[in-house]
Design an enzyme around this catalytic site. Structure first.
Site, PDB file in Angstrom:
ATOM      1  N   GLU A 182      -0.276   1.644  11.508  1.00 21.01           N
ATOM      2  CA  GLU A 182      -1.129   0.498  11.162  1.00 21.01           C
ATOM      3  C   GLU A 182      -1.067  -0.506  12.308  1.00 21.01           C
ATOM      4  OE1 GLU A 182      -0.115  -1.438   7.482  1.00 21.01           O
ATOM      5  OE2 GLU A 182      -1.867  -2.735   7.551  1.00 21.01           O
ATOM      6  N   HIS A 223       2.598   4.281   4.984  1.00 21.25           N
ATOM      7  CA  HIS A 223       1.765   3.472   5.872  1.00 21.25           C
ATOM      8  C   HIS A 223       1.938   4.077   7.267  1.00 21.25           C
ATOM      9  CE1 HIS A 223       1.833   0.676   2.567  1.00 21.25           C
ATOM     10  NE2 HIS A 223       1.151  -0.229   3.223  1.00 21.25           N
ATOM     11  N   HIS A 248      -4.074   2.780  -3.098  1.00 23.66           N
ATOM     12  CA  HIS A 248      -3.208   2.028  -2.174  1.00 23.66           C
ATOM     13  C   HIS A 248      -3.338   0.539  -2.443  1.00 23.66           C
ATOM     14  CE1 HIS A 248      -1.279   1.730   2.017  1.00 23.66           C
ATOM     15  NE2 HIS A 248      -1.391   0.499   1.570  1.00 23.66           N
ATOM     16  N   HIS A 287      -0.774  -3.304  -3.300  1.00 28.50           N
ATOM     17  CA  HIS A 287       0.536  -3.976  -3.325  1.00 28.50           C
ATOM     18  C   HIS A 287       0.491  -5.022  -4.433  1.00 28.50           C
ATOM     19  CE1 HIS A 287       1.901  -2.485   0.732  1.00 28.50           C
ATOM     20  NE2 HIS A 287       0.606  -2.289   0.834  1.00 28.50           N
TER      21      HIS A 287
HETATM   22 ZN   LIG Z   1      -0.536  -1.278   2.373  1.00 30.76          ZN
END
Ligand SMILES: [Zn+2]
Length: 409
Positions: A212, A209, A56, A58
């Protein structure tokens, strides 16, 4: 044999081993006495482990910290700040920063990554173009899956739905989601439905996701688990973050964790980022803001861990070292007993490999030779010291070598 690694220890039993490699595969494994190889390397008593995975991350917004600054430190402010700049990020800039993050990861022995790419009406497919370029540039070093990630919602953003479909024709491999970005749980259900429509069409895995937030209202994890069973997608769906779990009452957590197990969902906890960004509105006692890792593990759920962010408006730190991420997970989730530490060491390795449905992963005859030699005598030492990755080996070839020298005077 093309490559022989001598003087190493097993990543599971810590017994002495030698590994012989030919054509990108492990072809022999002995305690000692392997015949000479064309190339020989000395593990110097360190662990010969299958390489790490970061399940995971970005890539496109790595290393943009400081401009702009997230004053509140919260997730909503980070998303708002990012929405303002994502359209203007030049492709060359995305490639330069993402490459820097990627090379750090590879140097620490990470050879697989899942990167979530924002897909919405603001960024369009622009960010995907940038990270797809990074993926192809480094495909000889690391295997990257791109996840189409609708951070701004789908039920409330019909234009983003079109882009999600298009992203699957333009380089995305996995269908992402963020159901708690919707107005309410009904829209979250629609969001999950749309993701499954896309996944069915492309026979793709799903990686969202989930919840969160500290707000216990959100329990889209339950919707995701139910839908996974209904669609027969068991074992193909990952839920990242799952922070609201820490705010649910125990009865609710128990009910939903049982469903997560039944749906064979994989959970990725992102302890470094969530410890920093969640719980900002709490007075003492503050919630930990991460998934209920121990309860999930006790229920037999597969849990791994991810770096998530590197120096940006979501998180100011990060090193791209999965041993650091695992170490922080151990602290956040109270993993201190010997068996818990063993599980922690497995999170960015075997657990993440299972989440990605990776075949031929491990150190055994017939496995792919994607390995990292860690300068440590045990998993606990690897986590504690995060020492040199002496060699990183991909498809049977040494791609990085590290040896830190300390000089005393
Ligand atoms: Zn993330």
């Amino acid at each position: 044999m093309e490559l022989v690694i001598r003087n190493g220890i097993s990543d599971i039993t810590y017994e002495p081993i030698e590994v012989g490699i030919q054509n990108g595969k492990i072809v022999s494994l002995e305690r000692d006495g392997l015949p000479a190889g064309d190339q020989e390397i000395d593990a110097a008593g360190g662990i010969i482990s299958p390489a790490f995975l970061d399940p995971h991350f970005h890539l496109e917004n790595a290393l943009i910290w400081g401009n702009p600054i997230n004053q509140s430190g919260t997730l909503p402010e980070a998303i708002e700040l990012y929405a303002k700049i994502k359209r203007q990020m030049p492709i060359g800039d995305i490639v330069a920063r993402g490459s820097q993050a990627l090379l750090l990861a590879i140097g620490y022995g990470t050879l697989w990554m899942r990167s979530h790419v924002d897909i919405d009406q603001i960024g369009g497919l622009h960010l995907l173009e940038g990270v797809a370029e990074i993926r192809s540039r480094y495909s000889n070093l690391i295997d990257i899956q791109l996840i189409a990630f609708p951070q701004l919602g789908l039920a409330r953003n019909p234009a983003a739905v079109d882009y999600m479909w298009q992203s699957m024709e333009n380089g995305a491999d996995v269908v992402g989601g963020m159901p708690h970005a919707e107005r309410d749980m009904d829209d979250a259900a629609r969001h999950i439905e749309i993701a499954f429509e896309i996944a069915r069409k492309y026979n793709a895995d799903i990686d969202m996701h989930i919840d969160e937030t500290d707000d216990p209202y959100w329990h889209s994890l339950e919707l995701l688990a139910d839908k996974t069973v209904e669609e027969g997608w068991q074992g193909r769906v990952t839920a990242g973050h799952c922070c609201a779990m820490s705010a649910w009452d125990n009865a609710m957590a128990e009910r939903i964790i049982a469903k997560v197990k039944k749906a064979d969902l994989h959970i990725v906890t992102n302890a470094p980022v969530n410890l920093m960004i969640q719980g900002r509105g709490d007075h003492q006692p503050r919630r930990r803001g991460i998934a209920r890792v121990k309860e999930l593990l006790d229920a037999g759920v597969n849990v791994s861990c991810g770096q998530d962010d590197l120096q940006n408006m979501f998180y100011p730190f990060g090193s791209m070292d999965m041993l650091e991420v695992a170490m922080m997970t151990a602290h956040a989730a109270h993993l201190s007993a010997p068996e818990d530490i063993c599980t922690t060491f497995n999170m960015p390795r075997y657990n993440a490999a299972r989440g990605r449905r990776l075949q031929n992963y491990g150190v055994y005859v017939g496995a792919d030779a994607n390995l990292v030699v860690i300068d440590a005598k045990s998993g606990i030492e690897a986590l504690r010291r995060q020492p040199d990755r002496r060699y990183v080996i991909r498809n049977g070839k040494v791609v990085v070598e590290t040896q830190t020298i300390q000089k005393w005077h």
